[in-house]
Design a protein around this motif. Structure first.
Motif, mmCIF file in Angstrom:
data_model
loop_
_atom_site.group_PDB
_atom_site.id
_atom_site.type_symbol
_atom_site.label_atom_id
_atom_site.label_comp_id
_atom_site.label_asym_id
_atom_site.label_seq_id
_atom_site.Cartn_x
_atom_site.Cartn_y
_atom_site.Cartn_z
ATOM 1 N N VAL A 437 60.457 3.465 -13.289
ATOM 2 C CA VAL A 437 59.184 3.359 -12.577
ATOM 3 C C VAL A 437 59.298 4.089 -11.246
ATOM 4 C CG1 VAL A 437 57.470 1.794 -11.576
ATOM 5 C CG2 VAL A 437 58.688 1.141 -13.668
ATOM 6 N N LYS A 438 58.361 4.996 -11.001
ATOM 7 C CA LYS A 438 58.330 5.750 -9.754
ATOM 8 C C LYS A 438 57.291 5.129 -8.820
ATOM 9 C CE LYS A 438 61.289 8.660 -11.457
ATOM 10 N NZ LYS A 438 62.696 8.597 -11.010
ATOM 11 N N PHE A 439 57.723 4.796 -7.612
ATOM 12 C CA PHE A 439 56.836 4.201 -6.626
ATOM 13 C C PHE A 439 56.378 5.276 -5.641
ATOM 14 C CE2 PHE A 439 59.177 0.601 -8.216
ATOM 15 C CZ PHE A 439 58.266 -0.443 -8.188
ATOM 16 N N PRO A 440 55.068 5.505 -5.546
ATOM 17 C CA PRO A 440 54.575 6.452 -4.538
ATOM 18 C C PRO A 440 54.846 5.915 -3.133
ATOM 19 C CG PRO A 440 52.886 5.923 -6.179
ATOM 20 C CD PRO A 440 53.995 4.939 -6.354
ATOM 21 N N PRO A 441 54.779 6.781 -2.136
ATOM 22 C CA PRO A 441 54.958 6.314 -0.748
ATOM 23 C C PRO A 441 53.936 5.224 -0.405
ATOM 24 C CG PRO A 441 55.050 8.704 -0.842
ATOM 25 C CD PRO A 441 54.627 8.245 -2.205
ATOM 26 N N GLY A 442 54.406 4.155 0.233
ATOM 27 C CA GLY A 442 53.518 3.055 0.605
ATOM 28 C C GLY A 442 53.444 1.946 -0.418
ATOM 29 N N TYR A 443 54.125 2.104 -1.556
ATOM 30 C CA TYR A 443 54.130 1.076 -2.606
ATOM 31 C C TYR A 443 55.567 0.615 -2.823
ATOM 32 C CZ TYR A 443 49.409 2.665 -3.734
ATOM 33 O OH TYR A 443 48.076 2.988 -3.667
ATOM 34 N N TYR A 444 55.762 -0.676 -3.041
ATOM 35 C CA TYR A 444 57.090 -1.212 -3.332
ATOM 36 C C TYR A 444 56.931 -2.542 -4.054
ATOM 37 C CZ TYR A 444 56.481 -4.385 0.656
ATOM 38 O OH TYR A 444 56.024 -5.352 1.517
ATOM 39 N N ALA A 445 58.041 -3.050 -4.614
ATOM 40 C CA ALA A 445 58.017 -4.303 -5.386
ATOM 41 C C ALA A 445 59.134 -5.215 -4.904
ATOM 42 C CB ALA A 445 58.169 -4.024 -6.881
ATOM 43 N N THR A 446 58.875 -6.514 -4.934
ATOM 44 C CA THR A 446 59.897 -7.517 -4.634
ATOM 45 C C THR A 446 59.973 -8.483 -5.815
ATOM 46 O OG1 THR A 446 58.324 -8.985 -3.511
ATOM 47 C CG2 THR A 446 59.481 -7.361 -2.154
ATOM 48 N N TRP A 447 61.139 -9.108 -5.975
ATOM 49 C CA TRP A 447 61.367 -10.051 -7.068
ATOM 50 C C TRP A 447 61.244 -11.470 -6.528
ATOM 51 C CZ3 TRP A 447 62.443 -8.340 -12.117
ATOM 52 C CH2 TRP A 447 62.524 -6.957 -12.245
ATOM 53 N N SER A 448 60.492 -12.283 -7.234
ATOM 54 C CA SER A 448 60.161 -13.610 -6.711
ATOM 55 C C SER A 448 60.369 -14.663 -7.795
ATOM 56 C CB SER A 448 58.719 -13.609 -6.196
ATOM 57 O OG SER A 448 58.416 -14.828 -5.553
ATOM 58 N N GLY A 449 59.722 -15.804 -7.648
ATOM 59 C CA GLY A 449 59.899 -16.925 -8.564
ATOM 60 C C GLY A 449 61.167 -17.695 -8.230
ATOM 61 N N GLN A 450 61.780 -18.288 -9.239
ATOM 62 C CA GLN A 450 63.008 -19.039 -9.024
ATOM 63 C C GLN A 450 64.128 -18.140 -8.504
ATOM 64 O OE1 GLN A 450 64.141 -21.557 -12.346
ATOM 65 N NE2 GLN A 450 62.008 -21.765 -12.956
ATOM 66 N N PHE A 451 64.071 -16.845 -8.864
ATOM 67 C CA PHE A 451 65.084 -15.912 -8.373
ATOM 68 C C PHE A 451 65.041 -15.823 -6.853
ATOM 69 C CE2 PHE A 451 66.211 -11.590 -7.017
ATOM 70 C CZ PHE A 451 67.523 -11.549 -7.443
ATOM 71 N N GLU A 452 63.862 -15.899 -6.270
ATOM 72 C CA GLU A 452 63.737 -15.849 -4.817
ATOM 73 C C GLU A 452 64.441 -17.050 -4.177
ATOM 74 O OE1 GLU A 452 60.170 -15.942 -1.461
ATOM 75 O OE2 GLU A 452 59.738 -15.280 -3.506
ATOM 76 N N TYR A 453 64.274 -18.238 -4.780
ATOM 77 C CA TYR A 453 64.977 -19.422 -4.273
ATOM 78 C C TYR A 453 66.489 -19.220 -4.363
ATOM 79 C CZ TYR A 453 60.474 -21.566 -5.607
ATOM 80 O OH TYR A 453 59.161 -21.852 -5.777
ATOM 81 N N MET A 454 66.944 -18.732 -5.529
ATOM 82 C CA MET A 454 68.374 -18.564 -5.759
ATOM 83 C C MET A 454 68.976 -17.570 -4.767
ATOM 84 S SD MET A 454 70.274 -17.378 -9.272
ATOM 85 C CE MET A 454 69.880 -15.643 -9.039
ATOM 86 N N GLU A 455 68.269 -16.474 -4.539
ATOM 87 C CA GLU A 455 68.750 -15.462 -3.604
ATOM 88 C C GLU A 455 68.830 -16.021 -2.186
ATOM 89 O OE1 GLU A 455 66.406 -11.867 -3.443
ATOM 90 O OE2 GLU A 455 68.110 -10.696 -4.150
ATOM 91 N N ARG A 456 67.816 -16.813 -1.818
ATOM 92 C CA ARG A 456 67.797 -17.399 -0.485
ATOM 93 C C ARG A 456 68.973 -18.362 -0.291
ATOM 94 N NH1 ARG A 456 62.940 -20.789 -0.339
ATOM 95 N NH2 ARG A 456 64.317 -22.251 -1.397
ATOM 96 N N ALA A 457 69.215 -19.227 -1.286
ATOM 97 C CA ALA A 457 70.327 -20.177 -1.193
ATOM 98 C C ALA A 457 71.673 -19.448 -1.175
ATOM 99 C CB ALA A 457 70.271 -21.164 -2.357
ATOM 100 N N THR A 458 71.806 -18.375 -1.981
ATOM 101 C CA THR A 458 73.063 -17.623 -2.035
ATOM 102 C C THR A 458 73.358 -16.961 -0.699
ATOM 103 O OG1 THR A 458 72.723 -17.198 -4.403
ATOM 104 C CG2 THR A 458 74.301 -15.797 -3.249
ATOM 105 N N GLU A 459 72.351 -16.335 -0.102
ATOM 106 C CA GLU A 459 72.557 -15.669 1.183
ATOM 107 C C GLU A 459 72.948 -16.667 2.267
ATOM 108 O OE1 GLU A 459 72.669 -12.413 1.761
ATOM 109 O OE2 GLU A 459 72.430 -12.219 -0.419
ATOM 110 N N ARG A 460 72.360 -17.846 2.217
ATOM 111 C CA ARG A 460 72.697 -18.855 3.224
ATOM 112 C C ARG A 460 74.135 -19.350 3.021
ATOM 113 N NH1 ARG A 460 69.875 -21.783 6.966
ATOM 114 N NH2 ARG A 460 68.083 -20.510 6.443
ATOM 115 N N MET A 461 74.522 -19.536 1.748
ATOM 116 C CA MET A 461 75.882 -19.994 1.467
ATOM 117 C C MET A 461 76.925 -18.970 1.918
ATOM 118 S SD MET A 461 76.140 -23.018 0.092
ATOM 119 C CE MET A 461 75.153 -24.278 -0.710
#
Length: 632
Positions: A437-461
């Protein structure tokens, strides 16, 4: 401490004071016990740093254990010695007369003799066991939290925009009939669209179905929740419908915190709705090809249809009608207006009046059949003009809904996964999206849902755990006052985690916040037992050195290690037995919350086995090897 007091009384000569022996026993192990319990208390600091739902879930456990361990640390050096002086009376049975203890010592002496003979081999085998553990550790999946079985399923399919109310009702009824045909289902109720509240912005193509299940005792043999969801998912395959399965309470929490109701969500940000929808569709197509994807659905943010009524101001002026009067007619004729309330017993219902469906089911019918009064109110005797002569009535395409997040337009992609952990799935999906997938300038994607919780807890740990280890290292150094013993305990703790990793892998559990809490608790217990073992070894070595005629050598060191290690068999087995007796019932528990509790208990159950081997075999080998090098 009581165990040590018994040993002192066993060795007490007739002319010696029992009180002095008890005080000496308390002084001997009191500081080590205090610091050991303090280490267990400090080891739970990472749990206190958890936030949001994981913090609220585990904070009661952390506070309870911390207060209990802190109180135990204080009481172990204040109240327990006093109680020992008051209540330890009479004749104490020697350790050798206990048949269980004789059996343990008879088994352990040859083992420790072999360990002292082959110290380097023992240490090498321990390192090899730690290295081999990398294999199951690398195969462990990762997730935020194990699915909490609420006893009820929540089915949330989503269709394409512009679905009619009639079609939505028909589809909902068909789905309910199929769901009810499954033997494990007790009842099912669903809704399409939003509730009569401004806080529910669900479109008509979004369904929410609550599935109440029968007690598990009435299920078919071998059936569980995961198999049931898989069977329902196979039965509910409709063109244009993307399925999503969760639990009612969990779904509400997820939607309130991230807006994503599926385990994995992708948020596309940009400046233009059409460009964002194009990118979202491309990501949807890519993600569907990733193994483990059950369904993927990108929101259609430009596919809605609206009835557009544009007043012709020249015609309105010709007939003497102002725009407000026209809008009132449109609102009443098409939208409806409550004219009265009917009272039926204790119930009250609003009565709404509007044009019948056959007169408002197309733009042409609305333009021809909806009449606007000229020079008077509706219902009067004034002449009527068709709406089509006063306004343009047509269907236009637009955005069904517009999302904004952090002042940016956003579009969501909902991804439901099966038979795969979230961590490895997102890692593979990210690579696929980045490559295709090619993102034009000014467009981007983030991953969310339960993965967002997991990433947040991992970074804090990653930040908190090293700090906690540094505090534990400081406490160990304050206890031993020597760097060698401190490093022995710190370096031996990873060996205690080996059993927890293997049991997690054998049970098919993923690494999660719950499992991390279990490993944190295990590390604290392993450090405690290591400290007490070193205290026994140190005291035995000091006694052998004191009574030696000449300078103590290797023979005295081995004798001291043998004596100190053998003295540790009974208290160590008592510790293991007590902890296992408390944890094993959790491993076989069922019901709400058991999924989380089993993930906490599994690392400790497996780890207590490897911790026992570590304390009784590896630590004596390391101690003998380190002290032996100092004698040369």
């Amino acid at each position: 401490m009581i165990e040590n007091a018994h040993k002192h009384i066993e060795r007490l000569r007739p002319d010696e004071s029992r009180s002095e022996a008890l005080i000496a026993a308390a002084k001997e192990v009191g500081p080590a016990l205090f610091f050991s319990l303090l280490i267990i208390t400090v080891s739970f600091l990472p749990v206190f740093t958890l936030e949001a739902q994981e913090g609220r879930l585990f904070a009661p456990l952390a506070y309870t254990k911390t207060f209990a361990m802190a109180g135990a640390a204080i009481l172990s050096v204040t109240l327990v010695p006093v109680l020992m002086l008051l209540f330890i009376r009479g004749r104490i049975m020697p350790e050798q007369k206990n048949p269980v203890n004789r059996m343990l010592i008879a088994f352990y002496r040859p083992v420790i003799a072999w360990v002292l003979r082959w110290k380097k081999l023992t240490i090498a085998l321990a390192i090899a066991a730690l290295a081999i553990t990398v294999i199951p550790a690398s195969r462990l999946g990762s997730e935020f939290m194990p699915t909490l079985n609420e006893g009820t399923l929540f089915y949330m399919p989503t269709g394409l925009p512009s679905m009619s109310v009639t079609k939505a009702a028909e589809l909902l009824q068909t789905q309910n009939k199929i769901i009810k045909s499954i033997p494990e289902v007790a009842s099912v109720i669903g809704k399409a669209g939003r509730a009569n509240t401004a806080t529910d912005p669900a479109p008509i193509e979004m369904f929410e179905t609550v599935i109440n299940l029968k007690p598990e005792s009435e299920w078919r043999p071998g059936m569980d929740v995961d198999k049931l969801i898989a069977e329902l998912d196979r039965a509910l395959q409709f063109p244009g419908i993307a399925n999503s399965w969760t639990m009612p309470i969990k779904a509400r929490i997820d939607m309130l915190s991230t807006g994503i109701r599926t385990p994995v969500g992708i948020k596309v940000f940009g400046k233009d709705l059409a460009g964002m929808e194009r990118i979202a569709k491309e990501i949807e197509a890519v993600v569907k090809q990733v193994p483990g994807t059950s369904s993927a659905y990108a929101e259609r943010i430009t596919g809605g249809y609206y009835l557009d009524i544009e007043p012709d101001r020249a015609q309105l002026a010709r007939y003497g009608i102002n725009p407000g009067e026209l809008q009132d007619v449109v609102a009443t004729a098409i939208g409806g207006e409550m004219v009265t309330t009917t009272v039926e017993g204790r119930e009250r219902f609003g009565v709404t009046v509007r044009y019948p469906r056959e007169l408002r089911d197309s733009p042409e019918q609305i333009a021809r059949q909806v009449l606007v009064p000229v020079g008077g109110e509706m219902g009067g005797s004034s002449p009527m003009v068709p709406l089509g002569q006063l306004a343009k009535v047509r269907i236009v395409q637009g955005a069904p809904s517009i999302r904004t997040e952090n002042a940016l337009l956003s579009a969501y992609i909902y991804v439901d996964i099966r038979e795969r952990d979230i961590g490895s799935y997102v890692a593979e999906a990210r690579r696929a999206v980045a490559a295709q997938v090619k993102f034009p300038p000014g467009y981007y994607a983030t991953w969310s849902g339960q993965f967002e919780y997991m990433e947040r807890a991992t970074e804090r740990m990653k930040i908190v755990v090293p700090g906690t280890l540094a505090i534990i290292f400081l406490l160990l150094y304050l206890n031993f006052r020597r760097l060698t013993e401190t490093l022995i305990v710190m370096l031996s703790v990873p060996f205690a985690l080996v059993g927890g990793v293997w049991l997690m892998w054998a049970l098919g559990y993923n690494l999660s916040v719950a499992a991390a809490v279990g490993f944190i608790a295990l590390a604290g217990v392993a450090a405690e037992t290591g400290v007490v073992m070193l205290i026994y070894l140190d005291h035995a070595w000091k006694q052998k050195s004191a009574v030696a005629v000449r300078q103590a050598g290797i023979a005295e060191l081995y004798a001291a290690v043998m004596e100190g290690a053998v003295e540790r068999v009974r208290p160590k087995m008592m510790t293991v037995t007590a902890i296992m007796a408390g944890l094993l019932p959790i491993m076989w528990s069922t019901g709400a919350g058991s999924e989380v509790m089993r993930r906490i208990a599994a690392p400790m159950v497996g780890g207590m086995i490897s911790s026992t081997l570590l304390t009784l075999i590896v630590i004596p080998a390391i101690y003998a090897w380190v002290k032996g090098r100092g004698l040369r």
